[in-house]
Write an enzyme that holds these catalytic residues in place. Structure first.
Site, PDB file in Angstrom:
ATOM      1  CG  HIS A   1       6.268  -0.257  10.520  1.00  0.00           C
ATOM      2  ND1 HIS A   1       6.146  -0.639  11.830  1.00  0.00           N
ATOM      3  CD2 HIS A   1       5.961   1.070  10.486  1.00  0.00           C
ATOM      4  CE1 HIS A   1       5.771   0.397  12.551  1.00  0.00           C
ATOM      5  NE2 HIS A   1       5.659   1.450  11.759  1.00  0.00           N
TER       6      HIS A   1
ATOM      7  CG  ASP B   1      -0.237  -0.060   2.548  1.00  0.00           C
ATOM      8  OD1 ASP B   1       0.869  -0.640   2.639  1.00  0.00           O
ATOM      9  OD2 ASP B   1      -0.768   0.487   3.541  1.00  0.00           O
TER      10      ASP B   1
END
Ligand code: BDR
Ligand code: CA
Length: 316
Positions: free
Chosen positions: A243, A9
């Protein structure tokens, strides 16, 4: 040499995952599949096309994925995501748009074909909602026997980042995540437990800006925006969470993390919807199909991260 598919994303740490894989001599990025979360799926595709080109890799194909959760009709970017990643997903920084178009083949079909063809040579790295993977498993259940997944998402030993128990990627589609977790697929969960132990500061982005290249300047600006957002939302960390690049790094070198072997589930009902937790009904199964990263060699990851990305940004 591992073949990697990133399912993104494409926001800021996703952009770092692209750079990490492209900068890794032991990896071949065979494709990027699009999902939604930090941005709409279509914006993510545009970002992936533009960033691969900026990084000197226009050969990487980008495939359109699902645009919303399995059990929902649509998707809107949350204010929190827009704040952390900027309205365009890359901190409001203008990167020249690509003239390439995304592929016609849907992400789910590309994934199924690649997994059967490449087997153990492939690692699929989803760093957004797990909708594409759940849809692929529904379409071809035999996928679970041949696919290796290292995903960014979830939180087992720490609170979530959407609320006390939910991490952002899982929260986008808890049903999809639960289907994936219970499917028996080989999944390593790289969640907030470890990704919030790998942080970047303006000291490091300053090294990219000092390169004087287009890509170095753009990545420094993009990540400085993200560091600024973290300074507001989580000032106690002292940097931004890496992340998605950590998940990419674990896909290439699993020894960067220490894992707990466990059968996991995701709560889809009630007050704890979106919680990633051990599945009590499979607690006594001898076979544990998932691994959850609970510790990370921060120093080794950060030095590889800087070495690989800085080299790539210097050349682009
Ligand atoms: C995850 O959510 C997204 O905002 C980030 O790109 C990352 O994949 C962190 O919770
Ligand atoms: Ca992501």
């Amino acid at each position: 040499m591992k073949k990697i598919i990133l399912d993104l994303d494409t926001g800021i740490d996703d952009a770092l995952a692209i750079a990490y894989v492209l900068g890794s001599p032991d990896a071949e990025l065979i494709g990027i599949t699009g999902t939604y979360g930090n941005v709409l799926m279509e914006q993510g595709l545009a970002n992936s096309l533009a960033l691969t080109e900026l990084l000197g890799h226009p050969e990487v194909p980008v495939f359109p994925g699902k645009t919303h959760a399995l059990a929902q009709d649509g998707f809107a970017v949350s204010e929190a995501s827009a704040f952390i990643h900027g309205r365009n997903g890359i901190g409001g920084v203008e990167v020249p748009a690509s003239r390439r178009a995304a592929e016609k083949t849907p992400a789910v079909d590309f994934l199924i074909e690649a997994a059967h063809r490449l087997g153990d040579d492939l690692v699929y790295v989803p760093t957004g909602a797990l909708t594409n993977l759940a849809a692929a498993l529904r379409k071809d259940p035999s996928l679970s026997a041949c696919l290796h997944v290292v995903m960014m998402g979830g939180a087992l030993t720490v609170p979530g980042n959407v609320n006390a128990w939910t991490e952002a990627n899982i929260s986008q589609d808890p049903e999809a995540a639960d289907e994936v977790f219970r499917s028996g697929t080989d999944v390593t969960m790289v969640g907030l437990d470890v990704t919030l132990q790998t942080l970047l500061t303006k000291q490091e982005t300053g090294q990219w800006r000092a390169l004087g290249t287009k890509a170095g300047n753009a990545y420094a600006d993009i990540v400085d925006y993200y560091i600024g957002a973290y300074a507001k939302t989580a000032p106690y960390l002292g940097g931004c969470g890496l992340h998605d690049p950590l998940a990419a790094a674990v896909a290439l070198d699993p020894t960067l993390v220490t894992c707990l072997a466990i059968n996991m589930k995701v709560d889809t009902e009630g007050a704890t919807r979106g919680r990633t937790i051990g599945d009590e009904t499979r607690l006594n199964d001898a076979k544990k199909t998932m691994k959850v990263a609970v510790a990370v060699d921060t120093e080794r990851f950060l030095s590889q991260f800087m070495e690989r990305i800085t080299k790539l940004l210097a050349a682009a």
